[in-house]
Design an enzyme around this catalytic site. Structure first.
Site, mmCIF file in Angstrom:
data_model
loop_
_atom_site.group_PDB
_atom_site.id
_atom_site.type_symbol
_atom_site.label_atom_id
_atom_site.label_comp_id
_atom_site.label_asym_id
_atom_site.label_seq_id
_atom_site.Cartn_x
_atom_site.Cartn_y
_atom_site.Cartn_z
ATOM 1 N N TYR A 194 -6.148 -17.717 0.413
ATOM 2 C CA TYR A 194 -6.575 -16.376 0.024
ATOM 3 C C TYR A 194 -5.367 -15.519 -0.333
ATOM 4 C CZ TYR A 194 -9.199 -11.942 0.397
ATOM 5 O OH TYR A 194 -9.790 -10.722 0.162
ATOM 6 N N SER A 214 -6.867 -8.104 -3.253
ATOM 7 C CA SER A 214 -7.069 -7.743 -1.848
ATOM 8 C C SER A 214 -5.800 -7.102 -1.304
ATOM 9 C CB SER A 214 -7.390 -9.010 -1.032
ATOM 10 O OG SER A 214 -7.258 -8.770 0.355
#
Length: 242
Positions: free
Chosen positions: A154, A131
């Site tokens: 994350y 990401s």
């Protein structure tokens, strides 16, 4: 681009996984679509399998079933029920569990993918989904006025994936074993309008991506067109990280 290739897609029933399966199919690839449950009938181009990526034994068994695979895409996104809690409220046990579920499962996948390659001596390309928040710090301003946040787990996992890809590419040290990451910007999935507007203002004009927007790059990394691209991280974010 993928004609004649067999590609294993993990997390195949998720938002991105479904789009990847469809795209590989359109590019004439043969797909093994794996997820925690498998409730769809197989076809000539798509074979469905049940596999819990957090289970080392299940990952090993799945790879042993298909000695002829040419590529692997990991779209799986395992997490516990506390995932997404504000960073100052996350317990260490929950943080550790989520890192183990996500980063740990990718480690197991790469370990068995590497063993698979060494035993078969057949070119293999692995694509992991990282990401932009594995590359840069979050912009917390875009979450203002919403109940959303960017989970601390994350960021830890996605940054870890980028280096894990580099590690295994270098460890195996063979041009025929490729491990790369794709780092997309945000994927639209019913987020609040205020968030979508704030996010779009940070890009070059397109804003949030659809799952389809990243499939072409995944197919490229799986293909022979990407030979000798190894251990890299490809960012697709409409300028968010500029």
């Amino acid at each position: 681009m993928l004609s004649g290739k067999t590609i294993l897609v993990l997390g195949a029933q998720g938002l991105i996984g479904q789009a990847v399966v469809q795209h590989i199919n359109e590019k004439k690839g043969r797909v093994i679509a794996a997820d925690v449950t498998s409730d769809k009938a197989a076809s000539n181009d798509v074979i469905t399998e049940a596999c819990d990526i957090t289970s080392e034994a299940e990952v090993e068994h799945l790879l042993n079933q298909y000695p002829d695979i040419d590529g692997i895409v990991n779209c799986a996104y395992p997490r516990n029920s506390q995932y997404g809690t504000d960073a100052l409220e996350v317990s260490s046990s929950s943080f550790n569990e989520n890192v183990a579920l996500q980063l740990g499962s990718c480690f197991n996948l790469l370990k068995y993918a590497a063993k698979h390659f060494k035993s078969q001596q057949k070119p293999l390309s692995v694509v992991l989904l990282s990401s932009v928040y594995g590359v840069k710090a979050p912009d917390f301003s875009i979450y203002e006025g919403t109940s959303m946040t960017m989970p601390v787990e994350y960021a830890a996992v996605k940054s870890g994936l980028i280096h894990l890809a580099k590690y295994f590419a270098k460890y195996i040290n063979d041009s025929n074993f490729r491990v790369n990451c794709l780092s997309p910007g945000g994927i639209e999935n019913g987020q609040p309008e205020a968030f979508l507007k704030a996010y779009k203002s940070k890009t070059l004009g397109h804003g949030m991506l659809s799952a389809k927007d990243i499939c072409g790059s995944i197919a490229f990394l799986l293909s022979d067109e990407a030979n000798y691209i190894n251990g890299t991280n490809l960012t697709i974010d409409d300028g968010l990280t500029l």
